[in-house]
Design a protein around this motif. Structure first.
Motif, mmCIF file in Angstrom:
data_model
loop_
_atom_site.group_PDB
_atom_site.id
_atom_site.type_symbol
_atom_site.label_atom_id
_atom_site.label_comp_id
_atom_site.label_asym_id
_atom_site.label_seq_id
_atom_site.Cartn_x
_atom_site.Cartn_y
_atom_site.Cartn_z
ATOM 1 N N LYS A 11 0.832 -1.214 0.000
ATOM 2 C CA LYS A 11 0.000 0.000 0.000
ATOM 3 C C LYS A 11 0.858 1.252 0.000
ATOM 4 O O LYS A 11 0.779 2.059 0.918
ATOM 5 N N ASP A 21 -5.768 5.819 5.197
ATOM 6 C CA ASP A 21 -6.503 6.002 3.947
ATOM 7 C C ASP A 21 -6.980 7.441 3.829
ATOM 8 O O ASP A 21 -7.111 8.161 4.807
ATOM 9 N N GLY A 34 -8.853 -0.820 1.407
ATOM 10 C CA GLY A 34 -7.917 -1.924 1.578
ATOM 11 C C GLY A 34 -8.562 -3.269 1.371
ATOM 12 O O GLY A 34 -7.888 -4.283 1.364
#
Lengths: 275, 174
Positions: A123, A257, B31
């Motif tokens: 990520k 995020d 995610g």
């Protein structure tokens, strides 16, 4: 078959600790991130707009809370100024060198996030500052909430950030301690468990003062990382695998995020160290 | 619509994957839902344009993703996309596939792709999760996103590809 061997070779080659990218990689990185930044921010604004409308109701409460915080802050500020001047005077008296004086004088570079990797095992985040702006590998990246990650690859105009949730499988760890018990507590943040969403802190001494609920911060030992950056809070503590040291589970403080702005922390003397 | 435009479109999709999609996915699912739009396009290419085109597109765009989001390894996506595109192309190239079959094939190929990626990371010890957990955590949820995306684009994509690779068979749409 040849293709398979070739790919495994490439993967093996890229697995190691490469400090510098080759020029085609840098070129592709910079070109793509130049285009990507046209997309990410407007999308963020649009999403933020809808969020704002939804959040309108909570604003009043939040405002109230912030007022009390500001009042407390103003009080702390006067104490802080006093302490700082006294500290400076004492350092002068002790004859600190220039380098030692500037050791904790960090510079924060504001960076915009350009894009986020769509890969669950990797990520990474791209930011719009690169080596031309003074970003180097292994610099810490934070938000207002806490530590986000480390700069892993640097191109001239953009760089890649590996979040702290992706430290697995690398040799790097982050030296950490606890707010208020800086000299009595020490451990190393080593890995992240995506099933529980918690970080693992290892190598904690048996008689360490660390307790559940404590706020974990970077210790700054080694002078690569800045000190005092919030990592998260302790959820549980238990005896480690070999029974000699303890480990602790830590809930990360920063949200990973939907980031828009992050800070890259420049530690003084880092650049000379790098070269 | 020729291949050049398809590449341009795929590049646009690549940008969207990394920039706009993170904002569209709700918080609870970040995610867990992973957009793989390029891969869907590679699959369409393998259905309608042939396995070699799919192989090249897969390797090319996979490599782009690997280089731009270089975290641990280079070559994972490149390898997985190229392989899946080629294998699917080898089996179903230029066959006339009805829509539902095409969609289920895309679903299966997505599973294959995620599995390949998972095992590569597993082999290099980048991840410690069990396969079942990975399957439940992100492979299944993102499969639905991929299916929805390919359903939306089925008709236009098919027309584009068939326009660029003039096939003799008359196209009948569902």
């Amino acid at each position: 078959m040849i293709g398979l061997i070739l790919f495994i070779a490439v993967m093996g080659f890229s697995l190691g600790n490469r400090s510098n990218l080759s020029w085609p990689e840098k070129f592709i990185n910079d070109t793509v991130s130049y285009v990507q930044q046209w997309f990410y921010k407007p999308a963020g604004y649009m999403a933020g707009l809808f969020e704002d409308i939804r959040m309108m109701r909570q604003l009043y409460e939040e405002n109230e809370q912030l007022r009390t915080t500001v009042a407390r802050y103003a009080r702390d500020r006067s104490t802080y100024n006093f302490l700082q001047s006294e500290n400076e005077r004492l350092k002068d008296a002790l004859g600190f060198t220039q380098e030692q004086m500037e050791l904790y004088n960090y510079k924060y570079l504001i960076a915009q996030v350009i894009s986020v990797s769509p890969d669950p095992y990797n990520k990474t985040i791209k930011i719009n500052l690169g080596s031309k702006h003074g970003v180097r590998t292994n610099m810490a990246v934070t938000t207002v909430d806490g530590l986000v990650g480390l700069v892993s690859r640097v191109s001239p105009f953009s760089s890649t950030v590996t979040p702290i949730t992706e430290l697995n499988g690398q040799t790097k760890g982050i030296a950490a301690t606890v707010t208020g018990k800086e000299s009595e507590s020490f451990g190393i943040i080593e890995s992240f468990n995506s099933e529980t969403g918690q970080l693992l802190m290892t190598k904690i001494e048996e008689n360490d003062k660390l307790a559940v609920g404590d706020e974990v911060i970077t210790s700054g030992l080694g002078n690569v990382f800045p000190r005092g950056v919030v990592i998260g809070s302790v959820v549980s503590r238990q005896v480690g695998d070999f029974g000699l040291t303890h480990t602790a589970h830590i809930e990360p403080a920063a949200k990973m995020d939907k980031l828009t702005e992050v800070f890259v922390v420049q530690v003084p003397g880092f650049e000379e160290l790098d070269q | 619509m020729n291949l050049r435009w398809i590449i341009a479109l795929m590049f646009l999709l690549f940008l969207i994957e990394g920039t706009i999609m993170p904002w569209l996915i709700p918080d609870e699912w970040t995610g867990r839902i992973i957009p793989q739009f390029i891969f869907v396009f590679v699959l369409y290419a393998s259905f309608y344009a042939g396995r070699h085109t799919a192989l090249l597109l897969g390797i090319g765009f996979g490599l782009l993703q690997d280089v731009v989001f270089y975290g641990h390894l280079i070559g994972v996506h490149s390898f997985a996309m190229g392989l899946c595109g080629y294998v699917i192309g080898l089996m179903f190239e230029h066959k006339r596939i009805p829509m539902l079959t095409a969609l289920s094939l895309i679903g299966m190929a997505c599973l294959l792709y995620d599995t390949v990626i998972y095992f590569i990371y597993r082999v290099f010890r980048m991840t410690n999760e069990s396969y079942v957990w990975a399957l439940m955590d992100h492979i299944m949820p993102s499969l639905f996103l991929q299916l929805a995306f390919s359903l939306v684009l089925y008709v236009p994509v098919r027309r584009w590809f068939e326009g660029s690779y003039k096939k003799k068979s008359a196209d009948d749409e569902e």
